[in-house]
Design a protein around this motif. Structure first.
Motif, mmCIF file in Angstrom:
data_model
loop_
_atom_site.group_PDB
_atom_site.id
_atom_site.type_symbol
_atom_site.label_atom_id
_atom_site.label_comp_id
_atom_site.label_asym_id
_atom_site.label_seq_id
_atom_site.Cartn_x
_atom_site.Cartn_y
_atom_site.Cartn_z
ATOM 1 N N UNK A 226 0.835 -1.208 0.000
ATOM 2 C CA UNK A 226 0.000 0.000 0.000
ATOM 3 C C UNK A 226 0.870 1.258 0.000
ATOM 4 N N UNK A 227 0.309 2.319 -0.584
ATOM 5 C CA UNK A 227 0.999 3.613 -0.629
ATOM 6 C C UNK A 227 0.059 4.736 -0.207
ATOM 7 N N UNK A 228 0.669 5.808 0.297
ATOM 8 C CA UNK A 228 -0.094 7.028 0.599
ATOM 9 C C UNK A 228 -0.202 7.919 -0.633
ATOM 10 N N UNK A 229 0.763 7.772 -1.546
ATOM 11 C CA UNK A 229 0.732 8.552 -2.785
ATOM 12 C C UNK A 229 1.311 7.733 -3.926
ATOM 13 N N UNK A 230 0.643 7.830 -5.079
ATOM 14 C CA UNK A 230 1.187 7.310 -6.327
ATOM 15 C C UNK A 230 1.328 8.507 -7.264
ATOM 16 N N UNK A 231 2.503 8.640 -7.847
ATOM 17 C CA UNK A 231 2.774 9.765 -8.738
ATOM 18 C C UNK A 231 3.320 9.210 -10.042
ATOM 19 N N UNK A 232 2.834 9.741 -11.166
ATOM 20 C CA UNK A 232 3.247 9.160 -12.447
ATOM 21 C C UNK A 232 3.194 10.167 -13.584
ATOM 22 N N UNK A 233 4.174 10.035 -14.478
ATOM 23 C CA UNK A 233 4.147 10.709 -15.770
ATOM 24 C C UNK A 233 4.079 9.600 -16.817
ATOM 25 N N UNK A 234 2.871 9.087 -17.086
ATOM 26 C CA UNK A 234 2.736 7.932 -17.981
ATOM 27 C C UNK A 234 2.802 8.351 -19.445
ATOM 28 N N UNK A 235 2.941 7.388 -20.367
ATOM 29 C CA UNK A 235 2.857 7.721 -21.793
ATOM 30 C C UNK A 235 1.472 8.283 -22.113
ATOM 31 N N UNK A 236 1.405 9.415 -22.820
ATOM 32 C CA UNK A 236 0.078 9.992 -23.081
ATOM 33 C C UNK A 236 -0.092 10.612 -24.472
ATOM 34 N N UNK A 237 0.851 10.369 -25.375
ATOM 35 C CA UNK A 237 0.701 10.900 -26.739
ATOM 36 C C UNK A 237 -0.202 9.960 -27.539
ATOM 37 N N UNK A 238 -1.168 10.533 -28.244
ATOM 38 C CA UNK A 238 -2.040 9.719 -29.101
ATOM 39 C C UNK A 238 -1.211 9.071 -30.211
#
Length: 290
Positions: free
Chosen positions: A184-196
């Motif tokens: 378990x985590x208190x925070x999840x932070x992400x810069x995921x792939x997001x280009x169409x």
């Protein structure tokens, strides 16, 4: 024959300017600095300094790579992010200034909520998680990625900043490792792939020809990873935990809708320094809608 700094600068400027590389002056100075292991200041004030033939050959090789549009950060094997110099190699996404907005917002959330157990998802170089760990002493970070190159680079960056005691790198397909191990985590932070997918060919040559496709493309609509992350996060986040995501500047409404679908509350968006929507944060409400 020896080569003087001024002559080498002129040589590099002409080549990169002809390739219409807008940052040609800075790039040439940085690449020469790497070849001779000197600062830009040294280069500015020592135009008659003669470099060795080996250094000149290295420099010409770097210019050749940049002429072919290889990103200068890959040639330098270094990228500044949040005032820290990260190792970066081909095969991992180069950290962007836009992502500093994500880290700054995360630092505020971590401090105000006294979070100490955080996941940097799709970590790449580890720039997000390691920056948080560098600025806040009492946090423990799990950096995860599926790419072997990313895992190796993130591990090297952990050593670079002496953060082995508080940051760990884990191979995981999104959050699957943590789900399987009931973590378990208190925070999840992400810069995921997001280009169409349809937009991939419109990216700059530096990006589309060199940076990893899998770290950029977010599927047909650019939202594939947001759906999976929202769904999986509910199993991994504590109730009341925070999910923070970097988004494309036209994805605020769509990503907000995805988060609402999975029961996230207190959804908000922050703009980057260019005034574009960039960071969405939301609180896990614990409601799952399939």
């Amino acid at each position: 024959m020896k080569n003087k700094i001024n002559e080498l600068l002129k040589y590099g400027y002409e080549i990169l300017k002809n390739e219409e590389i807008n940052s040609y002056i800075l790039d040439v100075q940085l690449l020469l600095g790497k070849a001779i292991n000197k600062s830009r200041l040294f280069i500015f004030i020592n135009g008659d300094y003669e470099v060795t033939e080996k250094e000149a050959q290295d420099y010409r090789r770097y210019i050749e790579l940049r002429e072919k549009k290889m990103p200068v950060k890959y040639i330098l094997r270094e990228c500044e992010f949040m005032g820290l110099n990260f190792l970066v190699t081909p095969g991992v996404l180069i950290p962007r200034p836009d992502t500093e907005t994500l880290v700054e917002q995360a630092l505020d959330k971590v401090r105000s909520n006294n979070f100490h157990n955080i996941c940097d998802l799709c970590c790449g170089t580890g720039a997000i998680g390691l920056s948080i760990a560098k600025f806040i002493n009492n946090v423990n970070i799990k950096c995860c990625d599926i790419s072997p190159i990313a895992l190796k680079v993130a591990t090297e960056n952990i050593k670079r900043f002496s953060l082995q005691k508080r940051v760990e790198v884990i191979k995981s397909d999104l959050l699957q490792y943590f789900i399987e191990n009931k973590m378990k985590f208190q925070m999840i932070i992400s810069n995921p792939p997001y280009v169409k997918k349809s937009m991939m060919d419109t990216l700059m040559e530096d990006v589309k020809n060199y940076e990893p496709y899998e770290a950029l493309c977010g599927g047909e609509d650019g939202l594939v990873f947001y759906r999976e992350i929202a769904k999986e996060s509910l199993t991994v986040l504590n109730k009341g935990g925070v999910l923070m995501l970097e988004i494309g500047d036209d994805q605020k409404d769509e990503v907000s809708c995805i988060l609402k679908k999975y029961g996230f509350i207190n959804i908000s968006c922050v703009k980057d320094l260019s005034g574009k929507d960039r960071v969405i944060s939301a609180v896990a409400g614990g409601k799952i809608i399939e």
